[in-house]
Design an enzyme around this catalytic site. Structure first.
Site, PDB file in Angstrom:
ATOM      1  N   CYS A  61       0.838  -1.211   0.000  1.00  0.00           N
ATOM      2  CA  CYS A  61       0.000   0.000   0.000  1.00  0.00           C
ATOM      3  C   CYS A  61       0.869   1.256   0.000  1.00  0.00           C
ATOM      4  CB  CYS A  61      -0.912  -0.012   1.222  1.00  0.00           C
ATOM      5  SG  CYS A  61      -1.829   1.514   1.410  1.00  0.00           S
ATOM      6  N   HIS A 119     -24.989  23.028   3.696  1.00  0.00           N
ATOM      7  CA  HIS A 119     -25.121  23.592   2.342  1.00  0.00           C
ATOM      8  C   HIS A 119     -24.140  24.750   2.198  1.00  0.00           C
ATOM      9  CE1 HIS A 119     -26.974  24.834  -1.409  1.00  0.00           C
ATOM     10  NE2 HIS A 119     -26.949  26.084  -0.953  1.00  0.00           N
TER      11      HIS A 119
END
Ligand code: NAI
Length: 468
Positions: A42, A440
């Site tokens: 990895c 938002h």
């Protein structure tokens, strides 16, 4: 020279080193044996180097798209050699960090190749050629996997590469044929195409990313076509032939594709045959996987196995979780492994992330399932950032409302999948998602809208016309 430890970990990748850290945190005297660099595939040959190269390529793409944002850059060029240097710096820095963690957790790091002599005795061949014998009542096998070698596709590290050697290219070819349209093949296809290489992918199964949900495979094939990545599906590569400076890829149907360079990405094989598992008495199945129970313990009490060798989930984060379970269980803590909510991210352009069941799998498992989809295009933040390609979808059980799967194809999909992973892990419902206030403007609102869509009440989508 002999040494005695409470627990020995074989392998310093994302399965092994977390197992060692957790066991040390639990008060065990731990040694970790690693023959190569700390961090395993990895960190050194997989996730981190590829994602660093992809990050470089994404900066290039942003620069090329800058005009849309009112930024005039003039001609843009790039130096691939410097991109590779940056990748090596990032890997080197993280590797030092991991080595530091071994020291700060008082884990004895032994550089060499380990082989069991008995369930409690391990011989380590050190770099200087000497053998060191270590003893421990408990051990963790975390030896991972490497690219599958196929004689007909001989990797030479010059014209024919695998996913390891290709990371060290100093210059890019004009054309690259990638054999295998799985995760590795598709990630490299996106990377090289962004860097202006002509890319052809050949996959023997009927779709690219054949193990993913149909909607996901379809989406990536559509995007690849739009981006000019050529691919053949349902097409076997039989062999490679060197023709002067070029490589000829011979397909099953007799056709030949000529290229400057080939990348072989046809799967990986398990590193279980050189560790002396037979002397430890550890059983493997016919596919070479080490069999474990839900505590990651093998048939030999006190010997654990984690990572690629221990389950079908060949993902670094699964290996890490398994390592933590093994490190706890070995210290007497009742830890168990669960696989209901395993996220997976594919770093193509666009990015793909999935967790839990696809609609096809849900139906197969006899769920009364439905899927609710919402497009990036209708999300304000996606418009602001010009990331309007893609969709997110939630698979849910109509009887219970439970979220049982999610797929997302689009910008930052890998980060966004965390919300659905938490939902599935904690058996949350569609209502739990709709009742949660989503900030938002964020792209995460796509989950709220997809969940609202389940009851046909999305906010930023016109109502569906009812049949009159
Ligand atoms: P893979 O098994 O996913 O894909 C290999 C593909 O090659 C298959 O689709 C197969 O049908 C095809 N193939 C095999 N022989 C062929 C031939 N002769 N001609 C044409 N096509 C042929 O293996 P891959 O892509 O090498 O990845 C290995 C593992 O590494 C994966 O299982 C994945 O879990 C893991 N991985 C995960 C990543 C991530 O999570 N982002 C990134 C990279 C790897």
């Amino acid at each position: 020279m002999d040494d005695q430890f409470d627990l020995v970990v074989i392998g310093g990748g994302p399965g092994g080193y977390p197992a060692a850290i957790r066991a040390a945190q639990n008060g065990l005297n731990v040694a970790l044996v690693e023959g190569k660099e700390m961090g395993g595939t990895c960190l050194n040959r997989g996730c981190i180097p590829t994602k660093t190269l992809i990050a470089n390529a994404n900066v290039l793409k942003q620069a090329e798209d800058a005009e849309e944002f009112g930024i005039l850059t003039g001609g843009i060029t790039f130096d691939y050699g410097r991109m590779v240097d940056r990748k090596d710096r990032v890997v080197g820095k993280i590797r030092k960090g991991v080595e530091g963690l071994m020291a700060s957790n008082k884990i004895t790091l032994i550089r060499g190749w380990a082989e069991y002599l008995s369930p409690t005795e391990i011989k380590v061949k050190l770099a200087n050629g000497e053998d060191k014998i270590i003893h421990a009542n408990k051990s963790v096998i975390a030896t991972g996997s490497e690219p599958r070698e196929i004689p007909a596709f001989k990797v030479d590290g010059a014209k024919v590469h695998d996913s390891t050697t290709v990371l060290n290219l100093k210059a890019l070819p004009k054309k690259m044929v990638i054999i295998g349209g799985g995760i590795i093949g598709c990630e490299f296809a996106s990377l090289f195409k962004t860097l202006d290489v002509e890319v052809v992918v050949v996959e023997m199964l009927p779709t690219l990313l054949p193990l993913e949900a149909k909607s996901v495979s379809d989406a990536i094939m559509k995007h690849f076509m739009k981006q000019g990545i050529k691919y053949f599906v349902g097409t076997l590569v039989e062999r490679l032939e060197h023709q002067g400076d070029q490589i000829e890829i011979v397909l099953g149907n007799g056709e030949k594709v000529t290229t400057d360079m080939a990348l072989v990405a046809v799967g990986r094989s398990l590193n279980t045959n050189k560790v002396g598992l037979d002397k430890a008495g550890v059983h493997v199945n016919e596919k070479g996987f080490v069999l474990t129970n839900e505590h990651m313990e093998t048939n030999v009490p006190g010997i654990y196995a984690v990572g690629d060798i221990a389950s079908k989930w060949w993902l670094a984060h699964v290996a890490t979780h398994q390592g933590i379970v093994a490190g706890d269980h070995a210290a007497g803590i009742d830890a168990t492994m669960h696989y209901e909510a395993v996220p997976s991210v594919i770093y193509t352009t666009p990015e793909i992330a999935t967790v839990g069941l696809s609609l096809e799998q849900a139906i197969e498992k006899e769920h009364d399932a439905s899927v609710s989809m919402f497009p990036y295009q209708a999300i304000g933040k996606a418009q602001a950032e010009n990331h309007t390609d893609g969709f997110a979808q939630i698979v849910w059980d109509k009887k219970t409302g439970a979220v049982i799967g999610a797929q997302i194809v689009g910008h930052d999909a890998g980060t966004l999948i965390a919300e659905m992973t938490l939902a599935i892990q904690n058996e949350l419902t569609i209502e739990s998602v709709t009742e949660t206030i989503h900030a938002h403007p964020t792209i995460a609102e796509i989950w709220l809208e997809a969940a609202l869509q389940a009851h046909e009440k999305p906010l930023h989508m016109p109502p569906r016309r009812k049949a009159s």
